[in-house]
Design a protein around this motif. Sequence first.
Motif, mmCIF file in Angstrom:
data_model
loop_
_atom_site.group_PDB
_atom_site.id
_atom_site.type_symbol
_atom_site.label_atom_id
_atom_site.label_comp_id
_atom_site.label_asym_id
_atom_site.label_seq_id
_atom_site.Cartn_x
_atom_site.Cartn_y
_atom_site.Cartn_z
ATOM 1 N N PHE A 14 -58.235 117.502 20.208
ATOM 2 C CA PHE A 14 -59.047 116.423 19.660
ATOM 3 C C PHE A 14 -60.517 116.845 19.708
ATOM 4 O O PHE A 14 -61.131 116.813 20.766
ATOM 5 C CB PHE A 14 -58.863 115.139 20.473
ATOM 6 C CG PHE A 14 -57.468 114.591 20.440
ATOM 7 C CD1 PHE A 14 -56.959 114.015 19.284
ATOM 8 C CD2 PHE A 14 -56.659 114.625 21.564
ATOM 9 C CE1 PHE A 14 -55.677 113.493 19.247
ATOM 10 C CE2 PHE A 14 -55.373 114.108 21.535
ATOM 11 C CZ PHE A 14 -54.876 113.540 20.374
ATOM 12 N N LEU A 16 -63.650 115.647 19.121
ATOM 13 C CA LEU A 16 -64.374 114.398 18.913
ATOM 14 C C LEU A 16 -65.536 114.328 19.904
ATOM 15 O O LEU A 16 -65.427 114.854 21.013
ATOM 16 C CB LEU A 16 -63.436 113.207 19.143
ATOM 17 C CG LEU A 16 -62.248 113.116 18.170
ATOM 18 C CD1 LEU A 16 -61.173 112.209 18.735
ATOM 19 C CD2 LEU A 16 -62.723 112.605 16.815
ATOM 20 N N TRP A 261 -62.880 108.955 20.826
ATOM 21 C CA TRP A 261 -61.433 109.168 20.950
ATOM 22 C C TRP A 261 -60.679 107.866 20.675
ATOM 23 O O TRP A 261 -59.686 107.853 19.937
ATOM 24 C CB TRP A 261 -61.107 109.708 22.339
ATOM 25 C CG TRP A 261 -59.672 110.073 22.549
ATOM 26 C CD1 TRP A 261 -59.066 111.251 22.243
ATOM 27 C CD2 TRP A 261 -58.643 109.244 23.139
ATOM 28 N NE1 TRP A 261 -57.731 111.219 22.601
ATOM 29 C CE2 TRP A 261 -57.448 110.005 23.154
ATOM 30 C CE3 TRP A 261 -58.622 107.955 23.660
ATOM 31 C CZ2 TRP A 261 -56.251 109.507 23.658
ATOM 32 C CZ3 TRP A 261 -57.427 107.445 24.164
ATOM 33 C CH2 TRP A 261 -56.263 108.229 24.158
ATOM 34 N N TYR A 264 -60.773 107.029 17.019
ATOM 35 C CA TYR A 264 -59.867 107.907 16.284
ATOM 36 C C TYR A 264 -58.422 107.412 16.403
ATOM 37 O O TYR A 264 -57.697 107.307 15.408
ATOM 38 C CB TYR A 264 -59.990 109.335 16.817
ATOM 39 C CG TYR A 264 -59.075 110.342 16.164
ATOM 40 C CD1 TYR A 264 -59.332 110.809 14.878
ATOM 41 C CD2 TYR A 264 -57.962 110.840 16.838
ATOM 42 C CE1 TYR A 264 -58.499 111.738 14.275
ATOM 43 C CE2 TYR A 264 -57.121 111.764 16.238
ATOM 44 C CZ TYR A 264 -57.393 112.209 14.964
ATOM 45 O OH TYR A 264 -56.563 113.128 14.380
ATOM 46 N N HIS A 325 -58.649 116.291 25.688
ATOM 47 C CA HIS A 325 -59.493 115.370 24.921
ATOM 48 C C HIS A 325 -60.924 115.859 25.122
ATOM 49 O O HIS A 325 -61.164 116.820 25.850
ATOM 50 C CB HIS A 325 -59.332 113.940 25.450
ATOM 51 C CG HIS A 325 -59.379 113.874 26.951
ATOM 52 N ND1 HIS A 325 -60.565 114.017 27.670
ATOM 53 C CD2 HIS A 325 -58.407 113.752 27.876
ATOM 54 C CE1 HIS A 325 -60.306 113.956 28.967
ATOM 55 N NE2 HIS A 325 -58.999 113.809 29.114
ATOM 56 N N GLU A 326 -61.834 115.220 24.493
ATOM 57 C CA GLU A 326 -63.236 115.564 24.704
ATOM 58 C C GLU A 326 -63.997 114.307 25.119
ATOM 59 O O GLU A 326 -65.060 113.989 24.584
ATOM 60 C CB GLU A 326 -63.822 116.218 23.447
ATOM 61 C CG GLU A 326 -63.177 117.567 23.163
ATOM 62 C CD GLU A 326 -63.829 118.343 22.017
ATOM 63 O OE1 GLU A 326 -64.737 117.799 21.349
ATOM 64 O OE2 GLU A 326 -63.427 119.498 21.806
ATOM 65 N N TRP A 327 -63.414 113.597 26.097
ATOM 66 C CA TRP A 327 -64.089 112.423 26.631
ATOM 67 C C TRP A 327 -65.432 112.815 27.249
ATOM 68 O O TRP A 327 -66.399 112.077 27.142
ATOM 69 C CB TRP A 327 -63.223 111.751 27.689
ATOM 70 C CG TRP A 327 -61.950 111.161 27.172
ATOM 71 C CD1 TRP A 327 -61.607 110.947 25.868
ATOM 72 C CD2 TRP A 327 -60.844 110.692 27.952
ATOM 73 N NE1 TRP A 327 -60.353 110.379 25.789
ATOM 74 C CE2 TRP A 327 -59.863 110.206 27.051
ATOM 75 C CE3 TRP A 327 -60.585 110.621 29.315
ATOM 76 C CZ2 TRP A 327 -58.654 109.669 27.484
ATOM 77 C CZ3 TRP A 327 -59.381 110.080 29.755
ATOM 78 C CH2 TRP A 327 -58.429 109.605 28.845
#
Length: 393
Positions: A14, A16, A261, A264, A325-327
């Motif tokens: 992801f 994002l 995220w 999305y 993820h790219e939190w």
Amino acid sequence: MTDRLRFGVFHAPFHLPMGQNPHLALKRDVEFIQHLDRFGFDEAWIGEHHSCGAELIADPMTFIANVAPKTTSIKLGTGVVSLPYHNPLWIADQFILLDHLTEGRAMLGLGPGSLTTDAHMIGLNPLELRNALEEDVDVLMRLLRGEKVSITTDRYTLQDAVCELRPYSDFEWAVAAIASPTGPRLAGKWGGGLLSIGATLSALVPDGVDTLALHWDVMEEVSAQNGHVADRSDWRLVGPMHVAETREKAREQVRHGIDAWFEYVQDVQAAAHFQVAGKTTDERIDFIINSGVGVIGSPQDAIEQLAKLQAQSAGGFGAYLLMTHEWANWPDTIRSHELIAEYVFPEFQGSLDSLKASAQWAKDSRAGLADAQLRSVQNAVDKHAAERKARQG
């Protein structure tokens, strides 16, 4: 309970928030796997996606072939090949080639395809994907085992199809499962492993279905029907985590990208397997934590989450895969995985047991051994004094 829990990632990826340079994002994907390799992660599974603007890897086998020579020991899996999108003969041939090129470090993950927009672009009805997956896995397994296959389906025809090259290794393979029994049915039928992508989503699926119980019950039942023994070491659970040194620090770090995220998943990704809740950043962070979907906290919170999953699985599982993820930003994301390797791995791999035992033994023996050491020093002093006195006399 399995003896040593393995750790890995399930990397869609992801990328994002959107707006990132996609070329640099792909380069970071390679660097990310290299970091995991150095940290001692056991495996990484790489996704296949073709739409929605954030999941940029279209061919996991190409990615694996690129990253394998840049790593040393981490195993690399297709997480997953959307098998109904492809001719099974070409997937069999391509994976056998990858098995040779990686000298047995490649793993084959299979699934129906998670993005309905992908299926739409090639004219596939999403309602038929799971039936297609069952049909295609049967064909693929026969090909991988050296059989000659002739079959006509709505999507392809095979005439005397056979793989000319045999696999390099007895490679691992697994089928993805979210909420339906399709994945465990196929894994049980053909003796494969199981990727429970919905491992932490029980609270979010219809009627609160316990997906872990569903997956493993089906796995054991169908395995027995087909003469296999379901092996928990081949069962991989997937869920998201972000950890920092403290809970407060982790919450602050995920403010970087958790809204993107959520937006999305809620508004863009055409894969309505579950619904995440929350509109504000704090609501979304609290949702991840309070629902049990994932961890945003300290390494201890990660340890407690895994212990709960082990208890829920009623017998253990073989590997836990972090859904990436790219939190958080890039440095904090890398640090999160490093903290998990540093403090979470040992709790489930027994690597500290002998060290703790050694420290306890030293503590228990300290008084007696310290006294002996002091007496030894005093004996040496006395001996030297006596020898000196004798020389002077």
